[in-house]
Design a protein around this motif. Structure first.
Motif, PDB file in Angstrom:
ATOM      1  N   HIS A   1     -10.712   0.313 -20.766  1.00 36.87           N
ATOM      2  CA  HIS A   1      -9.423   0.525 -20.099  1.00 36.87           C
ATOM      3  C   HIS A   1      -9.004   1.995 -20.138  1.00 36.87           C
ATOM      4  N   ALA A   2      -9.977   2.872 -20.217  1.00 36.30           N
ATOM      5  CA  ALA A   2      -9.681   4.309 -20.234  1.00 36.30           C
ATOM      6  C   ALA A   2      -9.100   4.748 -18.894  1.00 36.30           C
ATOM      7  N   PRO A   3      -8.214   5.739 -18.897  1.00 36.20           N
ATOM      8  CA  PRO A   3      -7.640   6.257 -17.640  1.00 36.20           C
ATOM      9  C   PRO A   3      -8.545   7.274 -16.960  1.00 36.20           C
ATOM     10  N   PHE A   4      -9.789   7.347 -17.404  1.00 33.27           N
ATOM     11  CA  PHE A   4     -10.792   8.246 -16.821  1.00 33.27           C
ATOM     12  C   PHE A   4     -12.090   7.472 -16.676  1.00 33.27           C
ATOM     13  N   VAL A   5     -13.002   8.001 -15.886  1.00 31.37           N
ATOM     14  CA  VAL A   5     -14.300   7.358 -15.695  1.00 31.37           C
ATOM     15  C   VAL A   5     -15.123   7.515 -16.971  1.00 31.37           C
ATOM     16  N   THR A   6     -15.823   6.470 -17.359  1.00 25.44           N
ATOM     17  CA  THR A   6     -16.694   6.509 -18.528  1.00 25.44           C
ATOM     18  C   THR A   6     -18.125   6.251 -18.087  1.00 25.44           C
ATOM     19  N   LEU A   7     -19.056   7.007 -18.646  1.00 26.43           N
ATOM     20  CA  LEU A   7     -20.455   6.951 -18.236  1.00 26.43           C
ATOM     21  C   LEU A   7     -21.349   6.829 -19.469  1.00 26.43           C
ATOM     22  N   ALA A   8     -22.157   5.770 -19.509  1.00 24.44           N
ATOM     23  CA  ALA A   8     -23.153   5.616 -20.570  1.00 24.44           C
ATOM     24  C   ALA A   8     -24.519   5.988 -20.025  1.00 24.44           C
ATOM     25  N   LEU A   9     -25.247   6.798 -20.777  1.00 27.01           N
ATOM     26  CA  LEU A   9     -26.605   7.215 -20.428  1.00 27.01           C
ATOM     27  C   LEU A   9     -27.502   6.752 -21.578  1.00 27.01           C
ATOM     28  N   ALA A  10     -28.263   5.687 -21.333  1.00 30.03           N
ATOM     29  CA  ALA A  10     -28.909   4.986 -22.434  1.00 30.03           C
ATOM     30  C   ALA A  10     -30.424   4.981 -22.333  1.00 30.03           C
TER      31      ALA A  10
END
Length: 257
Positions: free
Chosen positions: A95-104
């Motif tokens: 629910h972050a107010p910014f984009v979240t990106l996982a690089l796995a």
């Protein structure tokens, strides 16, 4: 700007915040201190103009889940608190107010898979493998978020069997949004960063909020209900014994072949 906490490296590039899990010898398993560092960093990012946060794991693996290295010294209450803090971390990501990106890459297991699943953009290296074994010891962590990504039937199948998913299957299911080799991650990151800036921050935040189903209270309640059943530690110990036995049997069968 770069700052480093013992288990977490944080680097800022304009309005993008990069977070690197730094426990490679433990496959970046989540210690209590690492979880708190992640929560604190995300809390600050919510009000400092950050528009994109990335998550990576140092070394061969993204994250192998929450650290059970000191299980013998833990009580059921200690384990419950650890799981609650992990759920609150996952809620901040989802629910972050910014984009979240996982690089796995490598192992993306347990709570590490939950971090990946909670992010709005999810890129997997082709060799990555995913597994969420929490229901093997009766833990309702991340269940609704996984249903939101891959659907009810697929989530029930994956969670009940606790089977390993390869990156291509994770992509087909919707757990991953893309697969790419690590050398291609910078160009993908640039593309995502450009997409993020197409909207002003307030609009981006509102869009993310309106397109994320808010089940935070119910998710936390389900986790506490599942983890507070007496015998949590013994269930985890039983699971670990079964996992060790399965690995040993697999080794014997491999040698026999």
């Amino acid at each position: 700007m770069t700052s480093s906490v013992h288990e977490l490296a944080v680097t800022r590039d304009g309005s993008t915040l990069h977070m690197m899990l730094k426990r490679p010898a433990k496959s970046n398993a989540l210690s209590a201190t690492l979880v708190e560092a992640l929560i604190a960093t995300l809390s600050t990012a919510e009000s400092d103009g950050t528009t994109l946060v990335t998550f990576k794991g140092e070394g061969a693996n993204f994250c192998s889940g929450f650290d059970l290295g000191d299980l013998e010294q833990q009580t059921d209450g200690d384990l419950l608190l650890k799981l609650v803090r992990i759920e609150l971390l996952l809620q901040r990501i989802a629910h972050a107010p910014f984009v979240t990106l996982a690089l796995a890459q490598g192992k993306v297991l347990g709570a590490g898979c939950d971090i990946f699943c909670a992010c709005s953009e999810r890129i997997a290296e082709p060799d990555a493998v995913f597994r969420m074994p929490g229901w093997r010891f009766g833990i309702a962590l991340g269940t609704r978020r996984l249903v939101g990504r891959i659907g009810t039937d697929a989530a029930r199948s994956v969670l009940a069997s606790s089977r390993m998913l390869k990156a291509d299957e994770a992509l087909r299911m919707g757990l991953a949004t893309a697969t790419a080799r690590q050398e291609d991650w910078p160009s993908l990151l640039q593309s995502i960063g450009e997409k993020v800036t197409m909207l002003e921050p307030v609009s981006q935040s509102m869009l993310l909020n309106l397109t994320a189903t808010d089940t935070r209270a119910a998710d936390l309640a389900a986790l506490v209900e599942s983890a507070s059943r007496p015998g949590l530690k013994s269930r985890i110990e039983q699971y670990r014994r079964a996992e060790r036995a399965a690995r040993a049997n697999a080794g014997i069968e491999s040698k026999a072949m």
